[in-house]
Each structure stands twice: as C-alpha cells, then as structure tokens.
Design a protein around this motif. Structure first.
Motif, PDB file in Angstrom:
ATOM      1  N   TYR A  17      -7.843 -13.402  -6.566  1.00  0.00           N
ATOM      2  CA  TYR A  17      -7.690 -14.897  -6.441  1.00  0.00           C
ATOM      3  C   TYR A  17      -9.030 -15.162  -7.001  1.00  0.00           C
ATOM      4  CZ  TYR A  17      -3.874 -14.298  -3.261  1.00  0.00           C
ATOM      5  OH  TYR A  17      -2.759 -13.947  -2.488  1.00  0.00           O
ATOM      6  N   VAL A  22      -8.090  -8.676  -5.487  1.00  0.00           N
ATOM      7  CA  VAL A  22      -7.680  -8.275  -4.133  1.00  0.00           C
ATOM      8  C   VAL A  22      -6.793  -7.241  -3.986  1.00  0.00           C
ATOM      9  CG1 VAL A  22      -6.267  -9.189  -2.169  1.00  0.00           C
ATOM     10  CG2 VAL A  22      -7.499 -10.631  -3.330  1.00  0.00           C
ATOM     11  N   PRO A  41      -7.757  -2.284   7.327  1.00  0.00           N
ATOM     12  CA  PRO A  41      -8.282  -3.204   7.857  1.00  0.00           C
ATOM     13  C   PRO A  41      -7.795  -4.716   7.244  1.00  0.00           C
ATOM     14  CG  PRO A  41      -9.716  -1.941   6.460  1.00  0.00           C
ATOM     15  CD  PRO A  41      -8.343  -1.128   6.434  1.00  0.00           C
ATOM     16  N   SER A  42      -8.202  -5.574   8.265  1.00  0.00           N
ATOM     17  CA  SER A  42      -7.952  -7.056   7.693  1.00  0.00           C
ATOM     18  C   SER A  42      -8.449  -7.186   6.514  1.00  0.00           C
ATOM     19  CB  SER A  42      -8.605  -7.940   8.886  1.00  0.00           C
ATOM     20  OG  SER A  42      -8.365  -9.170   8.627  1.00  0.00           O
ATOM     21  N   GLY A  43      -7.879  -7.969   5.663  1.00  0.00           N
ATOM     22  CA  GLY A  43      -8.582  -8.382   4.206  1.00  0.00           C
ATOM     23  C   GLY A  43      -8.488  -7.316   3.163  1.00  0.00           C
ATOM     24  N   SER A  44      -7.769  -6.076   3.704  1.00  0.00           N
ATOM     25  CA  SER A  44      -7.607  -5.172   2.399  1.00  0.00           C
ATOM     26  C   SER A  44      -6.565  -5.391   1.546  1.00  0.00           C
ATOM     27  CB  SER A  44      -7.357  -3.745   3.369  1.00  0.00           C
ATOM     28  OG  SER A  44      -6.238  -3.862   4.215  1.00  0.00           O
ATOM     29  N   GLY A  45      -5.558  -6.209   1.844  1.00  0.00           N
ATOM     30  CA  GLY A  45      -4.855  -6.753   0.816  1.00  0.00           C
ATOM     31  C   GLY A  45      -3.121  -6.371   1.114  1.00  0.00           C
ATOM     32  N   LYS A  46      -2.977  -5.849   2.096  1.00  0.00           N
ATOM     33  CA  LYS A  46      -1.666  -5.522   2.807  1.00  0.00           C
ATOM     34  C   LYS A  46      -0.655  -6.806   2.354  1.00  0.00           C
ATOM     35  CE  LYS A  46      -3.092  -4.861   6.869  1.00  0.00           C
ATOM     36  NZ  LYS A  46      -4.344  -5.226   6.806  1.00  0.00           N
ATOM     37  N   SER A  47      -1.158  -8.199   2.959  1.00  0.00           N
ATOM     38  CA  SER A  47       0.095  -9.257   2.818  1.00  0.00           C
ATOM     39  C   SER A  47      -0.061  -9.350   1.389  1.00  0.00           C
ATOM     40  CB  SER A  47      -0.765 -10.186   3.756  1.00  0.00           C
ATOM     41  OG  SER A  47      -0.694 -10.079   5.059  1.00  0.00           O
ATOM     42  N   THR A  48      -1.017  -9.307   0.578  1.00  0.00           N
ATOM     43  CA  THR A  48      -0.964  -9.574  -0.785  1.00  0.00           C
ATOM     44  C   THR A  48      -0.065  -8.890  -1.438  1.00  0.00           C
ATOM     45  OG1 THR A  48      -3.176 -10.687  -0.607  1.00  0.00           O
ATOM     46  CG2 THR A  48      -2.211 -10.140  -2.851  1.00  0.00           C
TER      47      THR A  48
HETATM   48  P1  ADP Z   1      -4.602  -8.281   4.833  1.00  0.00           P
HETATM   49  O1  ADP Z   1      -3.098  -8.601   5.067  1.00  0.00           O
HETATM   50  O2  ADP Z   1      -4.759  -6.804   4.558  1.00  0.00           O
HETATM   51  O3  ADP Z   1      -5.349  -8.685   6.108  1.00  0.00           O
HETATM   52  P2  ADP Z   1      -4.513 -10.211   2.575  1.00  0.00           P
HETATM   53  O4  ADP Z   1      -3.555  -9.762   1.776  1.00  0.00           O
HETATM   54  O5  ADP Z   1      -4.279 -11.344   3.502  1.00  0.00           O
HETATM   55  O6  ADP Z   1      -5.141  -9.110   3.414  1.00  0.00           O
HETATM   56  O7  ADP Z   1      -5.930 -10.669   2.080  1.00  0.00           O
HETATM   57  C1  ADP Z   1      -6.787  -9.794   1.058  1.00  0.00           C
HETATM   58  C2  ADP Z   1      -7.916 -10.576   0.587  1.00  0.00           C
HETATM   59  O8  ADP Z   1      -7.434 -11.655  -0.073  1.00  0.00           O
HETATM   60  C3  ADP Z   1      -8.522 -11.359   1.633  1.00  0.00           C
HETATM   61  O9  ADP Z   1     -10.065 -11.387   1.346  1.00  0.00           O
HETATM   62  C4  ADP Z   1      -8.229 -12.790   1.734  1.00  0.00           C
HETATM   63  O10 ADP Z   1      -9.170 -13.551   2.191  1.00  0.00           O
HETATM   64  C5  ADP Z   1      -8.111 -12.983   0.297  1.00  0.00           C
HETATM   65  N1  ADP Z   1      -6.839 -13.892   0.138  1.00  0.00           N
HETATM   66  C6  ADP Z   1      -5.472 -13.851   0.560  1.00  0.00           C
HETATM   67  N2  ADP Z   1      -4.754 -14.709   0.168  1.00  0.00           N
HETATM   68  C7  ADP Z   1      -5.694 -15.847  -0.668  1.00  0.00           C
HETATM   69  C8  ADP Z   1      -5.529 -16.922  -1.066  1.00  0.00           C
HETATM   70  N3  ADP Z   1      -4.199 -17.679  -1.462  1.00  0.00           N
HETATM   71  N4  ADP Z   1      -6.517 -17.371  -1.920  1.00  0.00           N
HETATM   72  C9  ADP Z   1      -7.643 -16.799  -1.951  1.00  0.00           C
HETATM   73  N5  ADP Z   1      -7.920 -15.536  -1.335  1.00  0.00           N
HETATM   74  C10 ADP Z   1      -6.937 -15.147  -0.679  1.00  0.00           C
END
Ligand code: ADP
Ligand code: MG
Length: 256
Positions: A17, A22, A41-48
């Motif tokens: 991003y 990420v 952990p939170s922020g590790s990129g799982k949702s992405t």
């Molecule tokens: P997880 O699901 O493991 O908690 P995410 O995939 O949500 O992690 O996010 C990984 C990183 O990407 C985090 O640092 C988050 O802040 C960043 N991030 C996620 N979505 C966006 C976005 N749309 N724009 C900018 N940064 C993002």
C-alpha cells in the motif's frame, strides 16, 4: 504419475500500500478438498492475502491461480494484464468469501440474501435459486427462518446465513476472514460446526482464525504469517505442539 494441481496456487505474491509492503512474497498451495488455517498477529497481512486471492486487491507481482486459472490477470509473454471487470466478476463468483462482520444485506430477508447473486450473476431462474437457498438454510440449521431479516437473527445465525449465501454460488474455494471473531463466545461454536461440516463435505477452504480447536480438528495445514511473510507452515498439531520459529512460539504463547 504427476500430482494433481492444487486448487489454489500462490507464487511470490507481493502487495504494497503506497510505499508500505504488506505481502512480501507469499508462496502457498492448497490442495482440492483441504483446509488451511492462517494465523498470525494483527497487521501481518492475513486479510490482504485473502483479498488478493479473489482480486479484491490488485497485486504488485507474483500470481494467484484457482483451479489452474490465473485470477485477475492474463499473461502475455512475461507480463500480466488486468482482466476486464466482467471476467473478474465471473472468477470472483467461484471464490466464496465470508467476513468477520457478516455483511448481509440488511433490507433483504434471509432467502433474498441467498438468491440474489445466483440470480443476478449466474442467471439462475428464481424457482431454482429459491429451492437451493431453502436447502442451504436447512444445512446451516436455520430452516424456518427464510423470511427473517438479518436484524432479527443473532450474530451466529447471521454468520451461518452469510456462509449459506456464499455457498449458493457453488464456489470451488471458500475464504473465511476471522468468521467468529465478532461473535459473543457462546455463538462461536455453531458457526464452527457449519464450517466443520463444510470441510467434511470436501470443500477447499482457507480460514483466517484464532480458533485453535477448529484448526486442530478441521485443518490439514496451518500457516503462520508475520510481517507479510509465511514464517512457518505444517500440520496444525505440529505447529501447535512444537513450533520451530521463535516468532511462532511468541505468538502462540500469547494466544493459547
Ligand atoms: P491482518 O489481517 O493480518 O490483521 P491486514 O492484511 O489487514 O492484516 O493488514 C496488513 C497491513 O496492511 C497493516 O499494516 C494494515 O494497516 C495495512 N493495510 C491494510 N489495508 C490497507 C489499505 N487499504 N490501505 C493502506 N494500508 C492497508
Ligand atoms: Mg485481518
């Protein structure tokens, strides 16, 4: 004989991003009928990672294939070009996704929520869509609630309907992003039971969850992510009993 192609194949997947990386090179195979749990952990990129699999996010490099088909792009020489929206919509229809917050349409009944996409995207006739929806509602244990609105259901019931809605598209793969983490503790079990049933029926699943009991019981593989990388992966009982990496150990000691 050659091993069958995996249902999901991810190679060197990178996603930033802006200037913030990420996903920093993800390789992952999920065989047909297998369940992979992703923890970290939170922020590790799982949702992405999940969002890249169904092309809700563009990727910077690498690729995702589902059932042998490149998702979101077509290859020309060694370059990738993004596909047209219509083709992406067709691909996405084969990849079910269930989110933390159910995301049901609030102004539609249970039945309407489930038949909407099969009719609009797949062109299924209404009576067929309704028949299938009724069967799915029964399967997730909510027969009789077809005419209820989401607000009339508990969080656990809404999430079961969200799963039924995804299944109505007859997906080849189901992605779950922390499907139980917004639920009151007493409602978690009923959603996990529906997911275990789905696993037993041979659905290919990628599940981001911190429900270790589900991982232990239903997952074939567990993947630990940190800092946009897969740090460690293996059978859940091995990862949970004897993690090899310090980062995995530290994470598990916090969540177990
Ligand atoms: P997880 O699901 O493991 O908690 P995410 O995939 O949500 O992690 O996010 C990984 C990183 O990407 C985090 O640092 C988050 O802040 C960043 N991030 C996620 N979505 C966006 C976005 N749309 N724009 C900018 N940064 C993002
Ligand atoms: Mg997340």
């Amino acid at each position: 004989m050659m091993a069958a192609d995996p249902m999901v194949r991810i190679r060197n997947l990178r996603k930033s991003y802006g200037a913030t990386p990420v996903l920093r090179g993800i390789d992952l195979d999920v065989a047909a009928g297998e369940v992979t749990c992703v923890i970290g952990p939170s922020g590790s990129g799982k949702s992405t990672l999940l969002r890249c699999i169904n092309h809700l996010e563009k990727i910077d490099s690498g690729y995702v294939e589902v059932n042998g088909e490149l998702i979101g792009y077509r290859r020309r020489g060694d370059k990738l070009y993004e596909l047209k929206d219509k083709v992406i919509a067709r691909q996405r229809a084969g990849i079910g996704m269930v989110f933390q917050n159910f995301n049901l349409f609030a102004h539609m009944t249970v039945l309407e929520n489930i038949i909407e996409a099969p009719m609009a995207v797949r062109g299924k006739p209404r009576d067929e869509a309704v028949e299938m929806a009724r069967e799915l509602v029964r399967r997730v244990g909510l027969a009789g609630r077809e005419d209820a609105y989401p607000r009339q259901l508990s969080g656990g019931q809404q999430q079961r309907i969200a799963i039924a809605r995804a299944l109505a598209m007859e997906p080849e793969v189901m992605l779950f992003d922390e499907p139980t983490s917004a639920l009151d503790p007493e409602l978690v079990g009923e959603v996990l039971e529906v997911m275990k049933d789905l696993a037993r029926r041979g659905m290919t699943m990628i599940v981001v969850t911190h429900e270790m009991s589900f991982a232990r019981e239903a997952a074939d593989k567990m993947v630990f992510m940190d800092g946009g990388l897969i740090v460690e992966s293996g059978p859940p009982e091995e990862i949970l009993r004897a993690p090899r990496q310090e980062r995995t150990k530290a994470f598990l000691s916090r969540v177990l």
